[in-house]
Scaffold this active site. Structure first.
Site, short mmCIF file in Angstrom:
data_model
loop_
_atom_site.label_atom_id
_atom_site.label_comp_id
_atom_site.label_asym_id
_atom_site.label_seq_id
_atom_site.Cartn_x
_atom_site.Cartn_y
_atom_site.Cartn_z
CE LYS A 59 -3.66 -0.32 2.62
NZ LYS A 59 -4.31 -0.45 3.95
NE ARG A 112 -4.96 3.83 4.06
CZ ARG A 112 -5.12 3.97 2.75
NH1 ARG A 112 -4.51 4.96 2.12
NH2 ARG A 112 -5.85 3.13 2.07
N GLY A 130 -8.37 -6.51 4.52
CA GLY A 130 -9.22 -6.52 5.71
C GLY A 130 -8.64 -7.26 6.91
CG MET A 171 -2.93 -6.62 9.50
SD MET A 171 -1.23 -6.34 9.06
CE MET A 171 -1.35 -5.97 7.36
NE ARG A 219 -6.50 -4.35 -2.69
CZ ARG A 219 -6.98 -4.34 -1.47
NH1 ARG A 219 -6.20 -4.22 -0.43
NH2 ARG A 219 -8.27 -4.45 -1.26
CG HIS A 252 -8.84 -44.90 -2.08
ND1 HIS A 252 -10.11 -44.95 -2.60
CD2 HIS A 252 -8.07 -45.67 -2.90
CE1 HIS A 252 -10.11 -45.74 -3.67
NE2 HIS A 252 -8.89 -46.18 -3.86
CB SER A 279 8.44 -42.94 -14.20
OG SER A 279 7.35 -42.13 -13.84
CB CYS A 324 4.16 -40.75 -12.95
SG CYS A 324 4.79 -42.10 -11.94
CE1 TYR A 358 6.66 -38.97 -17.77
CE2 TYR A 358 8.63 -39.39 -19.06
CZ TYR A 358 7.65 -39.83 -18.17
OH TYR A 358 7.69 -41.11 -17.70
P1 ADP Z 1 -7.77 -1.79 4.34
O1 ADP Z 1 -6.41 -2.32 4.05
O2 ADP Z 1 -8.53 -2.58 5.32
O3 ADP Z 1 -8.52 -1.48 3.07
P2 ADP Z 1 -7.16 1.02 4.48
O4 ADP Z 1 -5.96 1.50 5.17
O5 ADP Z 1 -7.07 0.95 3.01
O6 ADP Z 1 -7.54 -0.39 5.08
O7 ADP Z 1 -8.34 1.99 4.92
C1 ADP Z 1 -9.67 1.66 5.18
C2 ADP Z 1 -10.60 2.67 4.54
O8 ADP Z 1 -10.31 3.99 4.96
C3 ADP Z 1 -10.50 2.68 3.04
O9 ADP Z 1 -11.78 2.80 2.49
C4 ADP Z 1 -9.67 3.87 2.76
O10 ADP Z 1 -9.95 4.40 1.50
C5 ADP Z 1 -10.08 4.83 3.86
N1 ADP Z 1 -8.98 5.76 4.15
C6 ADP Z 1 -7.75 5.45 4.54
N2 ADP Z 1 -6.97 6.54 4.66
C7 ADP Z 1 -7.75 7.59 4.34
C8 ADP Z 1 -7.52 8.99 4.26
N3 ADP Z 1 -6.32 9.52 4.52
N4 ADP Z 1 -8.56 9.78 3.91
C9 ADP Z 1 -9.76 9.24 3.64
N5 ADP Z 1 -10.04 7.92 3.69
C10 ADP Z 1 -9.04 7.11 4.04
MG MG Z 2 -7.77 -0.50 1.60
#
Ligand code: ADP
Ligand code: MG
Ligand code: MG
Length: 885
Positions: free
Chosen positions: A27, A97, A106, A108, A353, A469, A774, A841, A861
């Site tokens: 990220k 973040r 989702g 962390m 990403r 099996h 083989s 094989c 092969y």
């Molecule tokens: P995840 O990896 O769980 O998607 P993110 O770090 O991407 O977590 O953030 C979760 C949400 O918060 C996402 O929808 C992201 O766009 C929003 N978000 C993160 N940072 C900002 C920011 N600086 N301003 C506005 N929205 C943010």
């Molecule tokens: Mg995100």
């Protein structure tokens, strides 16, 4: 500068993405790259991944160098956006973040709107002229911070919000007023103080340090740990942390937040795909607080949805977004998954990403990107994960169809199938012969069930793991299979199947999904695989870059046909015992095994000869001149022994021996440890006439085949050269007899399976006789590790969990141990016989990681189940390309 504890991006920061994803997290690296490219990204700074390890080494403390550097990082953001962190008049707010090397969606934590307190919220209200927005942001921050950093339950806050909405008689939080939000903030603060015994932290710097620590901490959360284990992500990678200026999608009707894919991740169609919400923040879209709206007009119309699309609601911003998508795709040269926010009509990108996609979409996107000139052919080949082809080669459940799941087990063999429950192999064959679709339901399966498994559309077992099996045979046959569905109980006497809540009688219709492990009531519509189009194109490209040949493990004409259809270039393993289990022959086989006099055995063998000849002729004709490796009889004889009283009766009639005599003979043949017992070439050593008959059948069939075939006769379970010498003499003698009588000869090879450690070690001398090796890696794994494939389910999971083996060694070759034996045997074999043909094989022949390994050894092969042939073709091409690079 590897020791920097903060890496700024955006504003006037120097480009930093060259530090890479390993250091900055995926990220962070992409945010830095977008910022450096001049895209609209809120500025911020990244705390690199090594700091995460330092945090854990310090027992969950932020490194002091980091704490000291934070003001400098904040100053960078302040300079870029104006506003000051903690300033009551013009406060800067940030998000904190997570972001590891590879995306763990989702898994962390994230905290938004950080920096708010009683003073700064007033400043935010004044400067924005939007009091409701300021307090909405504050209450969101308190809830997120309490959840992520303070460990409080978010339900406490959601309940308070619900009560407030009830009170005001509204359904949506957007309908709450500024005063409502302010009142909620008061309640939230009280909730925290009540639960914690101390007030909510109002010092922004303390908030920031707390959030950074919590994001580091979330790397080791339960769900992140499980996700890492499932995806083979190392524990020591750690997560980076991004601290970034907030932009606000919750500032009113001209603000919004959304997520988008640059192409449809389900179908691969080149069309913007995604959702957004007006007047909302970050996670509202995924959290399902309100129903999000479509981005494009066409998607909205197709879905018949009511809410207006972004394309219609904000045409200007949408057009800008669309052009940024095109730019991002061109830059990253792959489909992107993007988060964005619109603040008062201005667009901001918050994440990009590489987007996850279905197998079908992966193929389409790879092919279309080549057409568009975005990527080259070899890149397309390298892009598609061979494992996803599995989804494509089998029927899948119609995603739109409703379903009632009644049990679940392991996803043992992919694909979906519906049919009537049958509880034994005979019944499966009987009903299938009448054209009925059946699902064979057994506590577990044994070799005796082969015919029933073949007749069934799918297999469901109550016991057994991924390498039981049932699982191995089902995968080989391309039958969907769910194994180890523990809540299923089979009442054989009453012919009923009990699941938790249901009792089903034999004949009731169920559907199994071997891709997910689910069992469902009734018939659920399926979608047939599509083997032309993008699939065919990609396979053609793959074949151009492949060095190793790909063969199939098959012995029935039907499987041979599937194998050729999927592009097999020969048969790498035809197991002759499967032919012996045929119900029409088993009596003959049993007579042969239980014979007391050589003459009796000879009589039974003479009757088996034409049957085997017909089997081989069918295979040769089906394979039309391609090489066919036929393995002579391998399994322990006792597997063929009569099981039921009725079997003994039938056999007594056929052989003229008494049931008592037959039972005594059978008892003599029982073994304590059959896998290490009287099997493989040991059968040939003690009864050369069995192998003699088989060899004769092969040569007679070969002469009769429409196209002259290329038989490769394989002797199983050889440990010593002497065994192979003896067996080769038997085979060559049969050849001379057949060729002499016909006045015509054919080329053939005699070789061996390398499946015992001793054979691998003595490969140098064995190769003096063997014309090919083989690698039978199933048995070689079993014998090298001393782990029984059939009995390992109970402890193997614990072994994998504790990292004793990184992967299931029966699925992915244990490169360090078994792999070393393979390498050594290949080397020693070739030293003796430079042109020794080498193949693999076992189940591993269809496993991409194992294929990559044997490409490195230069094997000729790989051979795998017919259904995995396309996977092997693609994996072999990728391995060859990776080696060339
Ligand atoms: P995840 O990896 O769980 O998607 P993110 O770090 O991407 O977590 O953030 C979760 C949400 O918060 C996402 O929808 C992201 O766009 C929003 N978000 C993160 N940072 C900002 C920011 N600086 N301003 C506005 N929205 C943010
Ligand atoms: Mg995100
Ligand atoms: Mg074997």
């Amino acid at each position: 500068m590897p020791h920097r504890v903060l890496v700024p991006f955006g504003g006037n920061a120097a480009p930093a993405h060259w530090l890479g994803k390993n250091h900055l997290g995926g990220k962070g690296a992409n945010l830095a790259e977008m910022a450096a490219t001049g895209l609209p990204v809120p500025p911020g700074f990244i705390i690199p991944t090594p700091l995460c390890s330092q945090y854990y080494e310090a027992g969950g403390q932020l490194p002091s160098a980091l704490v000291e550097a934070l003001p400098e990082g904040l100053a960078h953001i302040e300079a870029a956006v104006g506003g000051r962190f903690g300033d009551a008049a013009n406060p800067l707010l940030v998000s904190v973040r997570s972001g590891a090397r590879v995306s763990m969606p989702g898994m962390m934590d994230t905290v938004l709107n950080l920096g708010l307190n009683r003073d700064t919220v007033e400043g935010l209200a004044r400067r924005s002229g939007n009091r409701r927005f300021a307090f909405d942001s504050f209450r969101r921050f308190i809830q997120m911070y309490a959840d992520v950093v303070l460990g409080l339950d978010h339900y406490l806050f959601e309940d308070a919000l619900e009560l407030m909405k009830d009170d005001r008689g509204v359904h949506l939080d957007t309908a709450l007023s500024a005063d409502d939000m302010e009142a909620l903030v008061g309640q939230y603060l009280a909730i925290v103080e009540e639960a914690l015994g101390r007030p909510f932290p109002m010092d922004p710097l303390e908030q920031l340090q707390g959030a950074i620590g919590a994001v580091f901490g979330s790397w080791r959360s339960e769900r992140a740990t499980v996700y890492r284990r499932l995806n083979h992500i190392p524990e020591d990678w750690g997560t980076a942390v991004t601290v970034q200026a907030m932009v606000f999608g919750n500032m009113g009707e001209d603000s919004a937040t959304g997520v988008a894919f640059t192409r449809d991740p389900a179908t691969g169609e080149r069309a913007i795909y995604g959702e957004f919400l007006v007047n909302a923040q970050g996670e509202d879209v995924v959290a399902g607080i309100r129903t999000p709206q479509y981005l494009t007009k066409s998607a909205r119309e197709r879905a018949g949805a009511a809410g207006v699309s972004m394309e219609e609601a904000m045409p200007g911003v949408f057009a800008e977004l669309a052009s940024l998508f095109a730019l991002l795709e061109r830059h990253y040269r792959d489909m992107q998954d993007i988060e964005f926010t619109v603040q008062e009509g201005r667009l901001w990108l918050l994440q990009t990403r590489t987007g996850k996609r279905t197998g079908k979409a992966a193929l389409r996107i790879a092919c279309e990107m080549v057409d568009e000139g975005l990527i080259g052919e070899t890149e397309a080949v390298q892009r598609v994960d061979p494992a996803v082809l599995d989804q494509l080669l089998h029927p899948t459940l119609d995603p739109a169809a409703p379903r009632e799941v009644i049990a679940s087990g392991l996803p043992a063999s992919p694909g979906a199938a519906s049919g009537a429950i049958v509880l034994d192999s005979q019944e499966a064959e009987r009903r299938a012969a009448l054209g009925e679709a059946v699902i064979l339901v057994r506590a577990e399966t044994s070799p005796e069930d082969i015919a029933g498994m073949h007749a069934a559309r799918g297999i469901l077992t109550a016991r057994g793991g991924m390498t039981s099996h049932a699982a191995v045979v089902a995968r080989g046959m391309g039958r969907p299979c769910v194994s180890g569905a523990g809540t299923i109980r089979i009442d054989a006497a009453e012919r009923l199947v009990h699941t938790g809540r249901h009792t089903l009688s034999e004949g009731a219709i169920i559907t199994i999904d071997g891709t997910t492990g689910q069992v469902m009531l009734g018939e659920i519509p399926t979608v047939e695989p599509e083997l032309s189009g993008h699939f065919a194109t990609l396979m053609e490209w793959a074949d151009r870059h492949r060095r190793m040949k790909v063969r199939a493990n098959a012995e029935t004409p039907a499987d041979c046909r599937v194998a050729r259809q999927f592009g097999a270039e020969g048969i790498g393993l035809a197991r002759t015992e499967h032919m012996f289990f045929d119900p029409g022959r088993i009596v003959l086989v049993r007579r042969m095994i239980l014979a007391q006099e050589p003459a009796e055995r000879a009589a039974a063998l003479a009757q088996l000869l034409p049957l085997q000849r017909a089997d081989f002729l069918e295979i040769f004709n089906e394979m039309a001149g391609l090489p066919v490796t036929i393995r002579l009889l391998d399994p322990p004889l006792h597997e063929f022994l009569p099981q039921r009283e009725q079997d003994y009766q039938e056999l007594a009639e056929a052989s003229g021996l008494s049931v008592a005599t037959l039972r005594r003979r059978a008892e003599e043949l029982r073994e304590m440890n059959p896998m290490l017992g009287h099997r493989g070439c040991r059968l040939g050593v003690t009864s050369p006439d069995i192998y003699g008959m088989q060899a004769r059948a092969i040569f007679e069939a070969a002469l009769a085949a429409r196209t002259p075939p290329f038989p490769e006769i394989m002797i199983p379970l050889v440990a010593t050269r002497r065994e192979l010498d003896l067996m080769k003499t038997v085979v060559d003698a049969a050849a001379e007899e057949v060729f002499g009588a016909a006045g015509r000869r054919l080329d053939y090879l005699v070789g061996t399976m390398i499946e015992l450690p001793r054979a691998a070690l003595r490969a140098g001398e064995i190769a003096a006789t063997a014309e090919f090796f083989s690698f039978g890696t199933n048995d070689l794994t079993q014998t090298t590790l001393g782990i029984s494939r059939d009995d390992s389910a109970h402890f193997l999971a614990a072994y994998l969990e504790q990292g004793i083996y990184p992967r299931d060694p029966f699925v992915t070759l244990d490169v360090d141990g078994v792999g070393e034996l393979v390498e050594l045997a290949a080397r020693r074999g070739r030293e003796t016989r430079p042109l020794l043909k080498l193949g693999i094989c076992g189940e591993h022949g269809g496993d991409p990681a194992s294929i990559a390994f044997v490409e490195g050894l230069g094997l000729d092969y790989v051979s795998c189940s017919p259904w995995r042939v396309p996977i092997a073709r693609l994996a072999a091409a990728q391995a060859a390309l990776a080696r060339a690079a």
